[in-house]
Design an enzyme around this catalytic site. Structure first.
Site, PDB file in Angstrom:
ATOM      1  N   TRP A 150     -31.222 -24.626  44.968  1.00  0.00           N
ATOM      2  CA  TRP A 150     -32.527 -25.154  45.390  1.00  0.00           C
ATOM      3  C   TRP A 150     -32.813 -26.324  44.466  1.00  0.00           C
ATOM      4  CZ3 TRP A 150     -30.666 -20.452  44.572  1.00  0.00           C
ATOM      5  CH2 TRP A 150     -30.482 -19.651  45.713  1.00  0.00           C
ATOM      6  N   ARG A 166     -17.934 -34.975  51.982  1.00  0.00           N
ATOM      7  CA  ARG A 166     -17.397 -33.774  52.644  1.00  0.00           C
ATOM      8  C   ARG A 166     -16.639 -34.124  53.917  1.00  0.00           C
ATOM      9  NH1 ARG A 166     -19.354 -28.279  55.109  1.00  0.00           N
ATOM     10  NH2 ARG A 166     -17.785 -26.953  54.045  1.00  0.00           N
ATOM     11  N   HIS A 209     -12.923 -33.084  54.600  1.00  0.00           N
ATOM     12  CA  HIS A 209     -12.564 -32.231  55.735  1.00  0.00           C
ATOM     13  C   HIS A 209     -11.637 -32.928  56.727  1.00  0.00           C
ATOM     14  CE1 HIS A 209     -15.434 -28.565  55.542  1.00  0.00           C
ATOM     15  NE2 HIS A 209     -14.888 -28.858  54.371  1.00  0.00           N
ATOM     16  N   HIS A 261     -18.294 -30.444  43.910  1.00  0.00           N
ATOM     17  CA  HIS A 261     -19.457 -29.590  44.172  1.00  0.00           C
ATOM     18  C   HIS A 261     -20.602 -29.861  43.214  1.00  0.00           C
ATOM     19  CE1 HIS A 261     -17.311 -26.348  46.809  1.00  0.00           C
ATOM     20  NE2 HIS A 261     -17.539 -27.500  47.426  1.00  0.00           N
TER      21      HIS A 261
END
Ligand code: HEM
Ligand SMILES: CCOC(=O)c1cnc2ccccc2c1N
Length: 289
Positions: free
Chosen positions: A188, A45, A49, A172
């Site tokens: 979860w 990530r 980013h 993802h």
């Protein structure tokens, strides 16, 4: 303006493989992070980013200047949670401070994908740290509540096509959302640190229900405890995106190939590399046993 890469002539693939190995060994060592997901996902990530500020319309932003190291960028609300990735990389930078931050952030993302059993990601060094005043303004990263036209338009700012967009969001498959970071929660138990086409398989096959989460934001939840952001679910709501989602759900090799190409393009957005600069392809730790 366009950023021209300046490869360090005194460094060879061996030197960068040493940095890769230090990052990879630290990921293995600190395996308890985030309920045993580990640091891999947030390294992917931070690489995304630091590259995702790029804007082809004015040739600003992108991974070149390593400006994620400055408070203005790391404190962007979109980067919530990434200080932990920066702190993870601090001792690596201390030991190899000949490397630029731009190269370190992107190399970390390459290492994390490969060590998660993902595809090989060819990588080129030569990013040059830029001063704090070149840090792009906050707000250049995408909104998780966007629909399919928002997602297509957002990635149009990089010049990405539908294949590149859908492949990239397949990252993802790693990690999870955290209510305290983004206002979204989950999945979860099911959060993974193994790179695969699971994101597409779940997106297609789970029984999704749109519901408000504890922060009052709408997200898609499945009986098995999986989740999708509205922007994830958008890939089912557009015919061209859906076609690609199905292709990747049915062919992991195709996903791996398309992801690797799109991830290289993302990490190199806005940078001109010398024509004769061949990318490095690093060995995984397992391949060096
Ligand atoms: C429409 C585009 C995208 C949106 C709206 C989006 C949004 C988000 C959000 C809200 C989170 C949760 C952050 C948290 O709560 O900790 C997240 C996590 C993540 N994103 Fe994305 N993302 C997008 C594209 C991408 C791309 C292109 C990549 C990489 C190629 C990526 C890789 C990741 C990873 C690995 C995580 C897990 C991080 C962790 O486990 O802490 N995302 N994303
Ligand atoms: C394969 C099971 O993972 C998922 O279905 C899933 C879905 N969206 C996400 C969005 C952001 C970060 C992680 C995410 C995630 N792990």
């Amino acid at each position: 303006g366009l950023n021209v890469a300046i490869p360090n002539k005194s460094k060879s693939i061996k030197d960068y493989q040493n940095v890769y190995n230090d990052i990879a060994e630290k990921i293995r060592e600190e395996d308890e992070f985030d309920n045993y997901i580990g640091y891999g996902p947030i390294l992917v990530r931070i690489a995304w980013h630091s590259s995702g500020t790029f804007d082809k319309n004015n040739m600003t932003g992108g991974s070149f200047g390593g400006t994620m190291r400055f408070k203005k960028e790391i404190n962007d609300p979109s980067n919530a949670g990434l200080k932990q990735a920066d702190e993870f990389l601090a001792p690596i930078y201390k030991k190899h401070s000949w490397i630029s931050h731009g190269d370190l952030y992107t190399l970390a993302g390459v290492t994390a994908v490969q060590e998660a059993q993902g595809p090989k990601i060819p990588w080129r060094p030569g990013r040059v740290d830029q001063p704090e005043n070149t840090t792009p303004e906050n707000g250049r990263l995408p909104d998780a509540t966007g629909d399919s036209s928002y997602v297509r338009n957002y990635f149009g700012r990089f010049g990405f096509n539908d294949t590149e967009i859908v492949a990239l969001i397949g990252a993802h498959c790693l990690g999870k959302t955290h209510l305290e970071n983004s206002g979204f929660e989950g999945p979860w138990g099911a959060a993974s640190n193994v790179f695969s086409n699971e994101f597409f398989v779940n997106l297609l096959n789970e029984n999704w229900k749109l519901q408000k989460n504890a922060a009052g934001n709408e997200q898609y939840d499945s009986p098995k405890g999986y989740m999708m952001l509205p922007a994830d679910f958008a890939l089912r709501q557009d015919n061209k995106f859906l076609k690609l989602v199905k292709a990747y759900a049915n062919d992991q090799d195709l996903f791996f190939n398309d992801f690797a190409k799109a991830y290289v393009k993302l990490l190199e957005s806005g940078i001109h590399f010398p024509a004769d600069q061949k990318p490095f392809i690093f060995k995984t730790l397992d391949e060096q046993e």
